[in-house]
Write a protein that holds these residues in place. Structure first.
Motif, PDB file in Angstrom:
ATOM      1  N   LEU A 118       0.805  -1.225   0.000  1.00  0.00           N
ATOM      2  CA  LEU A 118       0.000   0.000   0.000  1.00  0.00           C
ATOM      3  C   LEU A 118       0.837   1.274   0.000  1.00  0.00           C
ATOM      4  CD1 LEU A 118      -2.677  -0.970   2.649  1.00  0.00           C
ATOM      5  CD2 LEU A 118      -2.989  -0.845   0.181  1.00  0.00           C
ATOM      6  N   ASP A 162       0.016   4.262  -2.342  1.00  0.00           N
ATOM      7  CA  ASP A 162      -1.262   4.885  -2.000  1.00  0.00           C
ATOM      8  C   ASP A 162      -1.182   5.653  -0.687  1.00  0.00           C
ATOM      9  OD1 ASP A 162      -2.582   4.019  -4.276  1.00  0.00           O
ATOM     10  OD2 ASP A 162      -3.314   2.179  -3.337  1.00  0.00           O
ATOM     11  N   ARG A 165       0.535   8.966  -1.333  1.00  0.00           N
ATOM     12  CA  ARG A 165      -0.412   9.896  -1.978  1.00  0.00           C
ATOM     13  C   ARG A 165      -1.470  10.376  -0.993  1.00  0.00           C
ATOM     14  NH1 ARG A 165      -0.021   6.339  -6.516  1.00  0.00           N
ATOM     15  NH2 ARG A 165      -2.011   5.388  -6.008  1.00  0.00           N
ATOM     16  N   TRP A 199      -8.431   9.024   0.229  1.00  0.00           N
ATOM     17  CA  TRP A 199      -7.801   7.739  -0.099  1.00  0.00           C
ATOM     18  C   TRP A 199      -7.789   7.544  -1.609  1.00  0.00           C
ATOM     19  CZ3 TRP A 199      -4.474   4.495   1.470  1.00  0.00           C
ATOM     20  CH2 TRP A 199      -4.376   3.223   0.890  1.00  0.00           C
ATOM     21  N   GLY A 252      -6.711   4.839  -3.345  1.00  0.00           N
ATOM     22  CA  GLY A 252      -6.749   3.446  -3.796  1.00  0.00           C
ATOM     23  C   GLY A 252      -8.138   2.850  -3.735  1.00  0.00           C
ATOM     24  N   THR A 253      -8.164   1.537  -3.690  1.00  0.00           N
ATOM     25  CA  THR A 253      -9.418   0.786  -3.678  1.00  0.00           C
ATOM     26  C   THR A 253      -9.990   0.716  -2.265  1.00  0.00           C
ATOM     27  OG1 THR A 253      -8.318  -1.314  -3.262  1.00  0.00           O
ATOM     28  CG2 THR A 253      -8.586  -0.664  -5.581  1.00  0.00           C
ATOM     29  N   GLY A 263      -8.022  -1.702  -0.328  1.00  0.00           N
ATOM     30  CA  GLY A 263      -6.771  -1.107   0.141  1.00  0.00           C
ATOM     31  C   GLY A 263      -6.983  -0.260   1.381  1.00  0.00           C
TER      32      GLY A 263
END
Length: 135
Positions: free
Chosen positions: A42, A45, A48, A117, A119-120, A123
């Motif tokens: 992760l 992500d 970020r 967030w 990402g998914t 995640g």
């Protein structure tokens, strides 16, 4: 031996003792292999996320300052515990991320992390498990 040498020796010994206590605490609180592997996957992500949170002007100034300091710490090649030390080498980075993100959630709420967030959903769930964030 001159007085200044005794003082310098005492200060160096105290710093070495504090560093040893930090390493012992990180060893005790080290993430298990599954959490560490999740965090490494992760990492892009998370970086970020921290960058987006740090740039969010709606968050309190103290929160943003902590996030910028975290980004600086993660970017520095020198760590408190060198990354070449097995298991706990990366633990100081993971602990720093977890502590700062928990403080962000305490001050700004879990919605700030959800909102930024990148990402998914899976995640984000893994990040919450790995850092023990409420949500």
């Amino acid at each position: 031996m001159p007085d200044w040498a005794w003082t310098l020796t005492g200060v160096a010994g105290g710093l070495l003792l504090c560093w040893g206590a930090l390493v012992a605490a990180l060893w005790r609180a080290r993430p298990d292999e599954l959490r560490a592997r999740e965090l490494l996957r992760l990492l892009p992500d998370v970086v970020r996320l921290v960058r987006r949170l740090a740039a969010d002007r709606t968050l309190p100034r103290g929160v943003r300052v902590r996030l910028w300091l975290l980004l600086g710490y993660l970017a520095l090649p020198v760590d408190l515990v060198p990354d070449v030390i097995p298991v706990i080498g990366f633990a100081d980075d993971a602990v720093a991320v977890a502590v700062v993100l928990r403080s962000v959630v305490r001050r700004a709420g879990a919605g700030a992390v959800d909102r930024h967030w990148p990402g998914t959903a899976a995640g984000l769930a893994a990040l919450r498990r790995a850092t023990r964030l409420p949500g």
